[in-house]
Scaffold this motif. Structure first.
Motif, PDB file in Angstrom:
ATOM      1  N   PRO A   6       0.812  -1.229   0.000  1.00 16.94           N
ATOM      2  CA  PRO A   6       0.000   0.000   0.000  1.00 16.94           C
ATOM      3  C   PRO A   6       0.841   1.273   0.000  1.00 16.94           C
ATOM      4  N   ALA A   7       2.128   1.148   0.327  1.00 13.38           N
ATOM      5  CA  ALA A   7       3.011   2.315   0.302  1.00 13.38           C
ATOM      6  C   ALA A   7       3.596   2.575  -1.079  1.00 13.38           C
ATOM      7  N   THR A   8       3.515   1.579  -1.977  1.00 14.73           N
ATOM      8  CA  THR A   8       4.168   1.722  -3.283  1.00 14.73           C
ATOM      9  C   THR A   8       3.194   1.759  -4.455  1.00 14.73           C
ATOM     10  N   VAL A   9       1.956   1.341  -4.249  1.00 12.47           N
ATOM     11  CA  VAL A   9       0.931   1.440  -5.291  1.00 12.47           C
ATOM     12  C   VAL A   9      -0.355   1.976  -4.667  1.00 12.47           C
ATOM     13  N   LYS A  10      -1.259   2.417  -5.520  1.00 13.12           N
ATOM     14  CA  LYS A  10      -2.545   2.918  -5.048  1.00 13.12           C
ATOM     15  C   LYS A  10      -3.359   1.757  -4.490  1.00 13.12           C
ATOM     16  N   ALA A  11      -3.741   1.874  -3.217  1.00 11.41           N
ATOM     17  CA  ALA A  11      -4.506   0.811  -2.557  1.00 11.41           C
ATOM     18  C   ALA A  11      -5.993   1.154  -2.534  1.00 11.41           C
ATOM     19  N   MET A  12      -6.817   0.150  -2.706  1.00 13.72           N
ATOM     20  CA  MET A  12      -8.266   0.322  -2.614  1.00 13.72           C
ATOM     21  C   MET A  12      -8.638   0.692  -1.181  1.00 13.72           C
ATOM     22  N   GLN A  13      -9.424   1.746  -1.034  1.00 16.80           N
ATOM     23  CA  GLN A  13      -9.849   2.200   0.291  1.00 16.80           C
ATOM     24  C   GLN A  13     -11.184   1.540   0.628  1.00 16.80           C
ATOM     25  N   VAL A  14     -11.191   0.745   1.701  1.00 20.57           N
ATOM     26  CA  VAL A  14     -12.361  -0.063   2.041  1.00 20.57           C
ATOM     27  C   VAL A  14     -12.715   0.102   3.516  1.00 20.57           C
ATOM     28  N   ASP A  15     -13.991   0.234   3.788  1.00 18.56           N
ATOM     29  CA  ASP A  15     -14.495   0.109   5.150  1.00 18.56           C
ATOM     30  C   ASP A  15     -14.798  -1.374   5.358  1.00 18.56           C
ATOM     31  N   PHE A  16     -13.868  -2.097   5.982  1.00 25.75           N
ATOM     32  CA  PHE A  16     -14.030  -3.536   6.112  1.00 25.75           C
ATOM     33  C   PHE A  16     -15.225  -3.900   7.002  1.00 25.75           C
ATOM     34  N   GLN A  17     -15.546  -3.031   7.946  1.00 22.62           N
ATOM     35  CA  GLN A  17     -16.734  -3.292   8.769  1.00 22.62           C
ATOM     36  C   GLN A  17     -17.992  -3.262   7.897  1.00 22.62           C
ATOM     37  N   LYS A  18     -18.050  -2.322   6.979  1.00 22.94           N
ATOM     38  CA  LYS A  18     -19.191  -2.238   6.057  1.00 22.94           C
ATOM     39  C   LYS A  18     -19.221  -3.456   5.148  1.00 22.94           C
ATOM     40  N   ALA A  19     -18.029  -3.889   4.708  1.00 22.57           N
ATOM     41  CA  ALA A  19     -17.968  -5.089   3.861  1.00 22.57           C
ATOM     42  C   ALA A  19     -18.520  -6.304   4.587  1.00 22.57           C
ATOM     43  N   ALA A  20     -18.170  -6.444   5.858  1.00 25.01           N
ATOM     44  CA  ALA A  20     -18.692  -7.573   6.639  1.00 25.01           C
ATOM     45  C   ALA A  20     -20.204  -7.462   6.826  1.00 25.01           C
TER      46      ALA A  20
END
Length: 351
Positions: free
Chosen positions: A319-333
């Motif tokens: 995540p420090a070297t490429v664009k990472a997907m921003q996710v609310d993992f609580q919402k995903a669950a």
């Protein structure tokens, strides 16, 4: 009951039988185990990667580890179902999951036990529980693996939407999105894109792609030329790349208007009512140590450390070297039950 109804329920029935088998096997192992400290762990991380870690823990502490591993086809879901089935009489002490969503499902249903916040404090807040119920470590990325003999440079895919491009019909692949990191990826898309767009994506994907049993199978099909490209995890992609097959790894969706690459960590948690709590605490502390993230980073799977200061392998991005997907993992669950119902209806009989 109609035969069609029975067939639709087969995946659930199979997972339930696996949970019963796990319980029987652990009961026998505990009864036949020599005296001394012991800890029971359920782990969805491949045995070839997790067993050496657990053996090292035993060497350092003298605590014997009784481990239940999951199969590729039911990754994390089978173990999660076992924990739900055992909630009134827990057998497992520690759950080492290879993704997040099913761990969060257990947390939401009160099956996990809180720990001292200092245990998790050094990890990024987005990858640990606010209630100190679980912590993420050693991530993998969801990547596109491309066969360079079959795909020219100008036709290289750049994002997950390319899996739905009609020019690649029946020449791209995805693991059945009912378990493991593929199911977690689906849940994250439901959380980020919303229900309508995500359902449309998976319907188009099903119509365009070959649906295989697991991420390993997708990676192998690309490597051997059965598929032009497919979506898999970095660990499975690296195996084929480093074996010398004509493949390239693409971290998808890096443009400004795209999602970014999804990074999915392992997670570790103590089961509520753990029979061997003191040993479980020591095992969790060990799994979250810099030593373990360094081992997993340097090993064949090149897992990506989340603890600051632990060096990653130069074989993978982070995540420090490429664009990472921003996710609310609580919402995903929270979306998982509805998402899973849709995915089962679309993919239960796929392949």
């Amino acid at each position: 009951m109609q035969s069609g109804s029975i067939l639709n329920r087969l995946p659930v029935i199979i997972i339930a039988l696996l949970a019963v088998s796990a319980a029987v096997g652990l009961t026998i192992a505990l009864q036949n185990s020599p005296k001394g400290p012991v800890v029971v762990i359920y782990t969805a991380l491949d045995e070839q990667f997790s067993r050496p870690i657990l053996d090292k823990f035993t060497e350092q502490t003298g605590i014997r580890v009784l481990a239940k591993y999951d199969t590729e086809s039911t990754k994390s879901v089978g173990l999660t179902q076992a924990l739900f089935a055992e909630r009134s009489r827990p057998r497992c002490d520690v759950f080492w999951n290879n993704e997040m969503v099913n761990t969060l499902r257990l947390a939401r249903d009160g099956l996990l036990q809180d720990r001292d916040s200092s245990l998790y404090a050094e990890f990024p807040t987005e990858y640990r529980s606010k209630e100190n119920l679980w912590c993420g470590f050693a991530a993998r990325a969801r990547v596109l693996l491309v066969n360079t003999d079959l795909v020219s440079d100008q036709d290289f895919p750049s994002g997950i939407e390319d899996l739905c491009d009609p020019m690649w019909k029946d020449r791209v692949g995805i693991a059945k999105p009912l378990a493991g990191t593929t199911a977690s990826h689906a849940a994250c898309l439901f959380a980020v894109w919303g229900e309508e767009r995500t359902k449309d994506f998976f319907r188009r994907l099903k119509a365009n792609a070959q649906v295989l049993g697991g991420n390993k199978q997708v990676a192998r099909a690309v490597a051997t030329g059965s598929l032009a490209f497919g979506i898999t995890d970095t660990d499975d992609a690296l195996i084929e790349l480093e074996a010398g097959f004509p493949v390239a790894i693409i971290y998808p969706d890096q443009e400004e208007d795209q999602l970014g690459t999804l990074f999915i960590p392992n997670t570790v948690a103590m089961v509520k009512g753990a029979p061997h709590e003191k040993s479980a605490q020591k095992l969790i502390e060990f799994l979250l140590s810099p030593e373990v993230e360094e081992i997993l980073a340097a090993g064949p799977s090149a897992q990506i450390p989340l603890r600051p200061g632990v060096p990653k392998s130069d074989r993978v991005e982070s995540p420090a070297t490429v664009k990472a997907m921003q996710v609310d993992f609580q919402k995903a669950a929270a979306t998982w039950n509805a998402a899973a119902q849709f995915l089962r209806s679309e993919f239960a009989t796929a392949e």
